[in-house]
Structures are given as C-alpha cells and as structure tokens.
Design a protein around this motif. Structure first.
Motif, PDB file in Angstrom:
ATOM      1  N   VAL A  86      -5.780 -65.283 -19.640  1.00 19.44           N
ATOM      2  CA  VAL A  86      -5.671 -64.760 -21.011  1.00 19.44           C
ATOM      3  C   VAL A  86      -6.762 -63.719 -21.245  1.00 19.44           C
ATOM      4  O   VAL A  86      -6.513 -62.649 -21.808  1.00 19.44           O
ATOM      5  N   LYS A  87      -7.977 -64.038 -20.810  1.00 17.61           N
ATOM      6  CA  LYS A  87      -9.089 -63.095 -20.969  1.00 17.61           C
ATOM      7  C   LYS A  87      -8.807 -61.794 -20.211  1.00 17.61           C
ATOM      8  O   LYS A  87      -8.958 -60.693 -20.745  1.00 17.61           O
ATOM      9  N   GLY A  88      -8.393 -61.918 -18.960  1.00 13.87           N
ATOM     10  CA  GLY A  88      -8.153 -60.732 -18.147  1.00 13.87           C
ATOM     11  C   GLY A  88      -7.016 -59.882 -18.662  1.00 13.87           C
ATOM     12  O   GLY A  88      -7.135 -58.654 -18.744  1.00 13.87           O
ATOM     13  N   THR A  89      -5.906 -60.519 -19.034  1.00 16.65           N
ATOM     14  CA  THR A  89      -4.755 -59.747 -19.517  1.00 16.65           C
ATOM     15  C   THR A  89      -5.031 -59.130 -20.879  1.00 16.65           C
ATOM     16  O   THR A  89      -4.610 -58.003 -21.147  1.00 16.65           O
ATOM     17  N   SER A  90      -5.739 -59.869 -21.725  1.00 16.57           N
ATOM     18  CA  SER A  90      -6.047 -59.331 -23.051  1.00 16.57           C
ATOM     19  C   SER A  90      -6.953 -58.113 -22.948  1.00 16.57           C
ATOM     20  O   SER A  90      -6.700 -57.076 -23.574  1.00 16.57           O
ATOM     21  N   GLU A  91      -7.998 -58.231 -22.147  1.00 16.55           N
ATOM     22  CA  GLU A  91      -8.933 -57.116 -22.019  1.00 16.55           C
ATOM     23  C   GLU A  91      -8.278 -55.940 -21.295  1.00 16.55           C
ATOM     24  O   GLU A  91      -8.496 -54.778 -21.652  1.00 16.55           O
TER      25      GLU A  91
END
Length: 239
Positions: free
Chosen positions: A52-57
């Motif tokens: 989630v962190k990687g895709t969001s950023e």
C-alpha cells in the motif's frame, strides 16, 4: 544471527501450502527461543502495508505535475515510428508541434495515473498467505512483480479510456494528428500512424511499476523507509 536463522528457514520452505508454512513458523519459533518471532498474520499484514505504501507513493509521484515529464526514468518519448522521422518533422517546421506533443503525452499519463491506486489496493486486499510468503522470499521487486501479475489486465482496461480522455483533454491527440497528417502528405515517404492510445497506456503503466519497484526496494533495504512497527518487524528480519 537469529534473524539469519529465521530467513534461512523461510527460504527452505519452497512449497507454500498453509500446512507447510505453519510447520515452518513452528520451527522458526523454536530457533528464535525467547525472541519474539513473526507470525504468519504479521508477515501478511506487513507485506500488505508495504505494498500500500509503495503503490500509493508511486502513484502519487506519477500523477503530480511533471511526474512523468520531468522524470527521465519514466518520461514517455515519441512512439518508435515517430522517433524514426523526428529529424524530418523538425526539418519541415513541425518542431514546436513535436515538443508540444511530447509534453501533452506525458501530461495525459500524469492525469491517468490518479486512477491507478484503487486498482492496486484492490489487488493487495486479495493477497493470499502463499502470495505473501512468495513475496517475502523473493527479490527486491517481488511485490511489484506480484502486482504486475494481478493488476495488469485490470489496469490496462481502466487506463485505456482514461488515457484516451486525458490525451484529448490536454490536446496530445490534436498535436499527434497534425504531425502524422502533415508527414504523411510528403511524397514518397512510408506512412506512419502508430496506435497512440495503446502506446501511451503501455508506457504509463511501465512508469508506474518502475516507481513502485523503487519504493519496494527502499522499504526492503532502508530501515528509515519502514515507517510503522509492522514494517520494521517484517523487513527487519530479512538481512
């Protein structure tokens, strides 16, 4: 040393059935002794959070103004067929149109990137125990490769109309039409007319996955990128 024991044991667990994972976890717990070990639920939660962190950023970076255009790693160039004739286009006075087209092509991708995050989040929610262990055992881009496998079809389906809309909105389609029509009027030249929408969709998706892979690598390798306790715990074991 104990962290290394944990990872070595995980890497031995090549077959990822639930029973085998549970057995591996039991063996790991014994190896770690009093140290608080990871649970299967923590591994899944940590990997989902990392994704989630990687895709969001990654999506946020791509959808910013100049997210594509000023990032040389993902900037979308002219389609290959047009690249071959770029010099001729500039020689016949279409230099400004070529430059505007490249800019608006990237603006279209930036606009479409806003639609990517919900598709990625949906795929992350469906991650199984087997997916999670495969990712933990995998390379620095294993989570990104998981997303490619599980989202490419849905992402392309969602992106194509959005890209088409965005290209029209920022006038990329108009500049493209001017370039192609003018060039094709030159006598004795090979006609060109590559599928702009398909090309822009593919390049926009490639750029997104590249940014996500970079975020994933950072989380795996850089402790400062592990911004929550679960991320620290899951990825702290993988030395």
């Amino acid at each position: 040393m104990k962290g290394k024991i944990f990872i070595a044991t995980v890497f031995i667990a090549c077959a990822c059935t639930s029973a085998q994972i549970n057995q591996t976890m039991s063996e790991v717990n014994k190896a770690l002794g009093s140290e608080q070990p990871l649970t299967t639920d923590e591994v899944i939660a940590g990997l989902k959070e990392a994704l989630v962190k990687g895709t969001s950023e990654g999506s946020d970076q791509a959808s910013m103004l100049d997210g594509y255009f000023k990032n040389p790693e993902i900037k979308i160039p002219l389609p290959p067929d047009i690249q071959k004739i770029e010099t001729k286009l500039r020689n016949i006075g279409l230099g400004k149109e070529v430059d505007k087209f490249i800019l608006t092509l990237n603006r279209g991708a930036e606009d479409a990137a806003k639609e990517a995050k919900p598709i990625f989040i949906s795929a992350i929610k469906q991650m199984t125990v087997q997916d999670a262990w495969g990712i933990l055992k995998g390379e620095n881009n294993a989570a990104t490769e998981y997303l490619k496998r599980t989202t490419t079809s849905a992402l392309r389906e969602k992106f194509q109309p959005v890209i088409a809309n965005s290209l029209t909105k920022v006038e990329a389609t108009k500049y493209y039409s001017t370039i192609v029509t003018t060039y094709n009027k030159i006598p004795m030249v090979e006609k060109v007319n590559p599928d702009l929408n398909d090309y822009a969709t593919t390049k926009a998706m490639d750029g997104l996955f590249l940014l996500i892979a970079k975020e994933e690598k950072q989380i795996r390798e850089n402790p400062l990128e592990r911004t929550t306790e679960i991320l620290k715990k899951v990825f702290g074991y993988k030395k």
